[in-house]
Motif scaffolding. Structure first.
Motif, PDB file in Angstrom:
ATOM      1  N   LEU A   1     -12.829 -26.147 -10.074  1.00  0.00           N
ATOM      2  CA  LEU A   1     -12.650 -27.592  -9.990  1.00  0.00           C
ATOM      3  C   LEU A   1     -12.349 -28.021  -8.559  1.00  0.00           C
ATOM      4  CD1 LEU A   1     -12.565 -30.171 -11.689  1.00  0.00           C
ATOM      5  CD2 LEU A   1     -10.137 -29.761 -12.046  1.00  0.00           C
ATOM      6  N   LYS A   2     -11.538 -27.248  -7.851  1.00  0.00           N
ATOM      7  CA  LYS A   2     -11.250 -27.553  -6.441  1.00  0.00           C
ATOM      8  C   LYS A   2     -12.509 -27.433  -5.594  1.00  0.00           C
ATOM      9  CE  LYS A   2      -6.516 -25.849  -6.667  1.00  0.00           C
ATOM     10  NZ  LYS A   2      -5.617 -24.763  -6.241  1.00  0.00           N
ATOM     11  N   LEU A   3     -13.291 -26.388  -5.852  1.00  0.00           N
ATOM     12  CA  LEU A   3     -14.564 -26.215  -5.139  1.00  0.00           C
ATOM     13  C   LEU A   3     -15.463 -27.427  -5.343  1.00  0.00           C
ATOM     14  CD1 LEU A   3     -17.101 -24.512  -3.989  1.00  0.00           C
ATOM     15  CD2 LEU A   3     -17.374 -23.817  -6.353  1.00  0.00           C
ATOM     16  N   GLY A   4     -15.604 -27.860  -6.585  1.00  0.00           N
ATOM     17  CA  GLY A   4     -16.447 -29.011  -6.875  1.00  0.00           C
ATOM     18  C   GLY A   4     -15.912 -30.295  -6.277  1.00  0.00           C
ATOM     19  N   ALA A   5     -14.591 -30.460  -6.294  1.00  0.00           N
ATOM     20  CA  ALA A   5     -13.995 -31.675  -5.740  1.00  0.00           C
ATOM     21  C   ALA A   5     -14.189 -31.756  -4.226  1.00  0.00           C
ATOM     22  CB  ALA A   5     -12.517 -31.742  -6.084  1.00  0.00           C
ATOM     23  N   VAL A   6     -13.980 -30.645  -3.539  1.00  0.00           N
ATOM     24  CA  VAL A   6     -14.158 -30.639  -2.086  1.00  0.00           C
ATOM     25  C   VAL A   6     -15.631 -30.826  -1.731  1.00  0.00           C
ATOM     26  CG1 VAL A   6     -13.986 -29.212  -0.008  1.00  0.00           C
ATOM     27  CG2 VAL A   6     -12.099 -29.279  -1.622  1.00  0.00           C
ATOM     28  N   GLY A   7     -16.512 -30.125  -2.413  1.00  0.00           N
ATOM     29  CA  GLY A   7     -17.932 -30.187  -2.083  1.00  0.00           C
ATOM     30  C   GLY A   7     -18.575 -31.521  -2.399  1.00  0.00           C
ATOM     31  N   SER A   8     -18.208 -32.117  -3.515  1.00  0.00           N
ATOM     32  CA  SER A   8     -18.842 -33.380  -3.897  1.00  0.00           C
ATOM     33  C   SER A   8     -18.169 -34.584  -3.258  1.00  0.00           C
ATOM     34  CB  SER A   8     -18.845 -33.533  -5.417  1.00  0.00           C
ATOM     35  OG  SER A   8     -17.525 -33.562  -5.900  1.00  0.00           O
ATOM     36  N   SER A   9     -17.042 -34.371  -2.587  1.00  0.00           N
ATOM     37  CA  SER A   9     -16.354 -35.502  -1.959  1.00  0.00           C
ATOM     38  C   SER A   9     -17.179 -36.139  -0.846  1.00  0.00           C
ATOM     39  CB  SER A   9     -14.994 -35.062  -1.421  1.00  0.00           C
ATOM     40  OG  SER A   9     -15.158 -34.137  -0.374  1.00  0.00           O
TER      41      SER A   9
ATOM     42  N   ILE B   1     -21.784 -30.276 -12.187  1.00  0.00           N
ATOM     43  CA  ILE B   1     -22.497 -28.997 -12.118  1.00  0.00           C
ATOM     44  C   ILE B   1     -21.644 -27.927 -11.448  1.00  0.00           C
ATOM     45  CG2 ILE B   1     -24.461 -27.797 -11.071  1.00  0.00           C
ATOM     46  CD1 ILE B   1     -26.142 -30.250 -11.656  1.00  0.00           C
ATOM     47  N   THR B   2     -20.962 -28.259 -10.362  1.00  0.00           N
ATOM     48  CA  THR B   2     -20.220 -27.224  -9.637  1.00  0.00           C
ATOM     49  C   THR B   2     -18.775 -27.077 -10.100  1.00  0.00           C
ATOM     50  OG1 THR B   2     -19.603 -28.780  -7.878  1.00  0.00           O
ATOM     51  CG2 THR B   2     -21.606 -27.453  -7.560  1.00  0.00           C
ATOM     52  N   GLY B   3     -18.183 -28.159 -10.599  1.00  0.00           N
ATOM     53  CA  GLY B   3     -16.757 -28.108 -10.908  1.00  0.00           C
ATOM     54  C   GLY B   3     -16.398 -27.973 -12.365  1.00  0.00           C
ATOM     55  N   PHE B   4     -17.183 -28.539 -13.257  1.00  0.00           N
ATOM     56  CA  PHE B   4     -16.794 -28.569 -14.655  1.00  0.00           C
ATOM     57  C   PHE B   4     -17.557 -27.618 -15.556  1.00  0.00           C
ATOM     58  CE2 PHE B   4     -15.314 -32.942 -13.557  1.00  0.00           C
ATOM     59  CZ  PHE B   4     -13.972 -32.703 -13.806  1.00  0.00           C
ATOM     60  N   SER B   5     -18.608 -27.004 -15.061  1.00  0.00           N
ATOM     61  CA  SER B   5     -19.414 -26.120 -15.907  1.00  0.00           C
ATOM     62  C   SER B   5     -18.761 -24.761 -16.042  1.00  0.00           C
ATOM     63  CB  SER B   5     -20.814 -25.961 -15.300  1.00  0.00           C
ATOM     64  OG  SER B   5     -21.456 -27.198 -15.250  1.00  0.00           O
ATOM     65  N   LYS B   6     -18.923 -24.180 -17.225  1.00  0.00           N
ATOM     66  CA  LYS B   6     -18.421 -22.828 -17.430  1.00  0.00           C
ATOM     67  C   LYS B   6     -19.351 -21.840 -16.772  1.00  0.00           C
ATOM     68  CE  LYS B   6     -16.354 -23.835 -21.889  1.00  0.00           C
ATOM     69  NZ  LYS B   6     -16.393 -23.535 -23.309  1.00  0.00           N
ATOM     70  N   ALA B   7     -18.783 -20.735 -16.356  1.00  0.00           N
ATOM     71  CA  ALA B   7     -19.590 -19.702 -15.698  1.00  0.00           C
ATOM     72  C   ALA B   7     -20.392 -18.907 -16.703  1.00  0.00           C
ATOM     73  CB  ALA B   7     -18.697 -18.759 -14.924  1.00  0.00           C
TER      74      ALA B   7
ATOM     75  N   HIS C   1     -12.078 -20.810  -2.607  1.00  0.00           N
ATOM     76  CA  HIS C   1     -12.542 -22.109  -3.093  1.00  0.00           C
ATOM     77  C   HIS C   1     -12.566 -23.169  -2.003  1.00  0.00           C
ATOM     78  CE1 HIS C   1      -8.194 -21.864  -3.830  1.00  0.00           C
ATOM     79  NE2 HIS C   1      -8.173 -23.152  -3.545  1.00  0.00           N
ATOM     80  N   TRP C   2     -11.680 -23.088  -1.023  1.00  0.00           N
ATOM     81  CA  TRP C   2     -11.680 -24.084   0.053  1.00  0.00           C
ATOM     82  C   TRP C   2     -12.888 -23.886   0.974  1.00  0.00           C
ATOM     83  CZ3 TRP C   2      -8.908 -27.863  -1.348  1.00  0.00           C
ATOM     84  CH2 TRP C   2      -7.696 -27.686  -1.992  1.00  0.00           C
ATOM     85  N   LEU C   3     -13.150 -22.639   1.333  1.00  0.00           N
ATOM     86  CA  LEU C   3     -14.284 -22.370   2.219  1.00  0.00           C
ATOM     87  C   LEU C   3     -15.624 -22.665   1.538  1.00  0.00           C
ATOM     88  CD1 LEU C   3     -13.136 -19.075   3.975  1.00  0.00           C
ATOM     89  CD2 LEU C   3     -13.143 -21.403   4.895  1.00  0.00           C
ATOM     90  N   SER C   4     -15.740 -22.277   0.281  1.00  0.00           N
ATOM     91  CA  SER C   4     -16.993 -22.556  -0.428  1.00  0.00           C
ATOM     92  C   SER C   4     -17.146 -24.052  -0.689  1.00  0.00           C
ATOM     93  CB  SER C   4     -17.071 -21.759  -1.725  1.00  0.00           C
ATOM     94  OG  SER C   4     -15.953 -22.019  -2.535  1.00  0.00           O
ATOM     95  N   GLY C   5     -16.028 -24.759  -0.909  1.00  0.00           N
ATOM     96  CA  GLY C   5     -16.088 -26.215  -1.060  1.00  0.00           C
ATOM     97  C   GLY C   5     -16.524 -26.893   0.230  1.00  0.00           C
ATOM     98  N   LEU C   6     -15.991 -26.420   1.364  1.00  0.00           N
ATOM     99  CA  LEU C   6     -16.425 -26.973   2.655  1.00  0.00           C
ATOM    100  C   LEU C   6     -17.886 -26.643   2.937  1.00  0.00           C
ATOM    101  CD1 LEU C   6     -13.305 -26.337   4.897  1.00  0.00           C
ATOM    102  CD2 LEU C   6     -14.212 -28.536   4.126  1.00  0.00           C
ATOM    103  N   PHE C   7     -18.310 -25.454   2.526  1.00  0.00           N
ATOM    104  CA  PHE C   7     -19.717 -25.085   2.676  1.00  0.00           C
ATOM    105  C   PHE C   7     -20.606 -26.020   1.848  1.00  0.00           C
ATOM    106  CE2 PHE C   7     -23.345 -22.472   1.189  1.00  0.00           C
ATOM    107  CZ  PHE C   7     -23.953 -22.254   2.419  1.00  0.00           C
TER     108      PHE C   7
END
Length: 172
Positions: free
Chosen positions: A109-117, A166-172, A45-51
């Motif tokens: 949620l971590k992915l979305g938070a890092v990416g949208s930050s 879209i990236t953090g709160f949506s269900k898969a 999740h950290w790497l994909s969030g940074l991506f």
């Protein structure tokens, strides 16, 4: 200009309310989704969030560059189409990231938070510029600069919320 901003905000709200049918338009057997799903680094999740953070930065700055280049052409209203296309490409990229992620809700949620930050940082930067806005010379009116910064804050905060939903709160 404020009417166009209002229409854009209404459009984004519609996207957020109708996100499930919009997300379902991209199939899970999409080539890009398949490549990301099979990449081991992407499931962190950290790497994909940074991506995602980097993708947001590339999309934003390429849009700014294209708008700057179109400023030299005297074609009216072409920048509106560039901004609309940028929003559509961003939402497409966020849906690809959403579809590709396989993990827990907490890590999503971590992915979305890092990416949208990225957009949150931009919003804070525009707030700082607005607070420290000073005239260039005595008697200079800073009203239009303030209006531009307020519009920029609205646009970047809406991009933050949309990317996060879209990236953090949506269900898969």
């Amino acid at each position: 200009m404020s009417l166009i901003l209002l229409m854009g905000m209404i459009g984004i709200l519609l996207v957020l309310f109708l996100k499930r049918p919009i997300i379902d338009t991209i199939a899970k057997d999409n080539k890009i989704v398949y490549k990301f799903q099979n990449a081991n680094w992407f499931q962190n999740h950290w790497l994909s969030g940074l991506f995602l953070f980097g993708l947001n930065a590339v999309l934003f700055f390429s849009t700014v560059l294209i708008l700057y280049l179109f400023m030299f052409l005297f074609i009216p209203f072409v920048h509106f189409f560039v901004m609309l296309l940028a929003v559509m490409i961003s939402i497409y990229v966020w849906i690809i990231i959403h579809k590709s992620w396989k993990g827990t809700k907490r890590n999503r949620l971590k992915l979305g938070a890092v990416g949208s930050s990225f957009y949150l940082f931009l919003t804070m930067m525009f707030v700082f510029w607005l607070v420290t806005l000073t005239p260039s010379y005595p008697g200079d009116d800073t009203f239009m600069g303030a209006v531009g910064l307020v519009f920029a804050m609205i646009v970047t905060s809406m991009a933050f919320v949309t990317c996060m939903v879209i990236t953090g709160f949506s269900k898969a």
